[in-house]
Design an enzyme around this catalytic site. Sequence first.
Site, PDB file in Angstrom:
ATOM      1  N   TYR A 129      39.680  38.369  44.900  1.00  0.00           N
ATOM      2  CA  TYR A 129      40.030  37.023  44.429  1.00  0.00           C
ATOM      3  C   TYR A 129      41.505  36.960  44.049  1.00  0.00           C
ATOM      4  O   TYR A 129      42.239  36.051  44.465  1.00  0.00           O
ATOM      5  CB  TYR A 129      39.158  36.647  43.235  1.00  0.00           C
ATOM      6  CG  TYR A 129      39.603  35.389  42.531  1.00  0.00           C
ATOM      7  CD1 TYR A 129      39.496  34.142  43.143  1.00  0.00           C
ATOM      8  CD2 TYR A 129      40.163  35.442  41.247  1.00  0.00           C
ATOM      9  CE1 TYR A 129      39.921  32.986  42.507  1.00  0.00           C
ATOM     10  CE2 TYR A 129      40.581  34.290  40.604  1.00  0.00           C
ATOM     11  CZ  TYR A 129      40.460  33.063  41.238  1.00  0.00           C
ATOM     12  OH  TYR A 129      40.893  31.925  40.602  1.00  0.00           O
ATOM     13  N   SER A 175      46.291  31.900  39.712  1.00  0.00           N
ATOM     14  CA  SER A 175      45.453  32.477  38.668  1.00  0.00           C
ATOM     15  C   SER A 175      46.176  33.590  37.928  1.00  0.00           C
ATOM     16  O   SER A 175      47.006  34.300  38.510  1.00  0.00           O
ATOM     17  CB  SER A 175      44.170  33.032  39.306  1.00  0.00           C
ATOM     18  OG  SER A 175      43.458  33.847  38.396  1.00  0.00           O
TER      19      SER A 175
END
Length: 340
Positions: A168, A143
């Site tokens: 995350y 990501s």
Amino acid sequence: MKILVTGAAGFIGFYTSKVLINKGHTVVGLDNINDYYDINLKYARLNELGIDRDNASIFNNISKSKKEVTFSFIRLNLEDREALPKLFKGENFDVVCNLAAQAGVRYSLENPESYVDSNLVGFLNILECCRNFSIKHLVYASSSSVYGLNKKIPFSTDDNVDHPISLYAATKKSNELMAHTYSHLFKIPTTGLRFFTVYGPWGRPDMAMFLFTDAIVNNKPIKVFNYGKMERDFTYIDDIVGGVVRILEHPNKERIEQNDLYKVYNIGNNNSVKLLDFIKEIEINLETEAEKNMLPIQPGDVERTWANVDDLIHDYDYKPNTSISHGVKAFVDWYKTYYK
């Protein structure tokens, strides 16, 4: 090839499975169909792939698509240390495309345990299965959030990414480190893909594109964080999946021959768009001006993202290029049709 696609009921996993099937590959889709967002949307995606909802609801049960004999589906948690190796042993995959993860920056503040379970324990199980069942190539989702507080623009894979600002992001950076370790120790070719703000039809309800459209349609104010002073490298779903499939189908042989088994790429539009301009495109397509509730920046958010994709162009002659105007129109058209 025979390919395992994890997260197959998810946004990117659904599209990736669909493209691979259409290109003639045999695909086994895996997903746990958790309730992080509306499961009806996940089942609807699977239905597009020919999987009946009733069959998709059964854990540890391979169900065959009625539309395509080249697609089957299993509902399974990546954290299941007993069932996952059995799946690998029984299916004899050539390559693995790991797109399953607990997603969302803000949700990681509320439920951190789910990120450890899915993104760390689950990814370790994938790596172990790749090691023990001679998988030729592991392609996995990372990501843009790994760049965290990085101030250098555009973001490059050569940049230091030791300062994530959400759990995350930390789990995604951990995935890259874990993959590097397995590539080094066990000679497994691994390719990590740092996705930049993916949007498009069938998109996730927790993403800005969906949230803004849904609020405007239902005459509700939209939440605009950091008072609108945000920029994102918005990347259309077809561009993301095009890159994923190209890398799955054409692993860099030169790199592997040189024993350079670990690699990470950015996949983004190589363009930073102002959040208010993005909202304006939605307003144009809905023919409605949004009521904007200006708010401070949220914990874990970054002000700007922008992908340097030079390595992707050099190694794969690939560059996302879908315009915001085209992508937003495609999403709004889908939204109107899906929600009638």
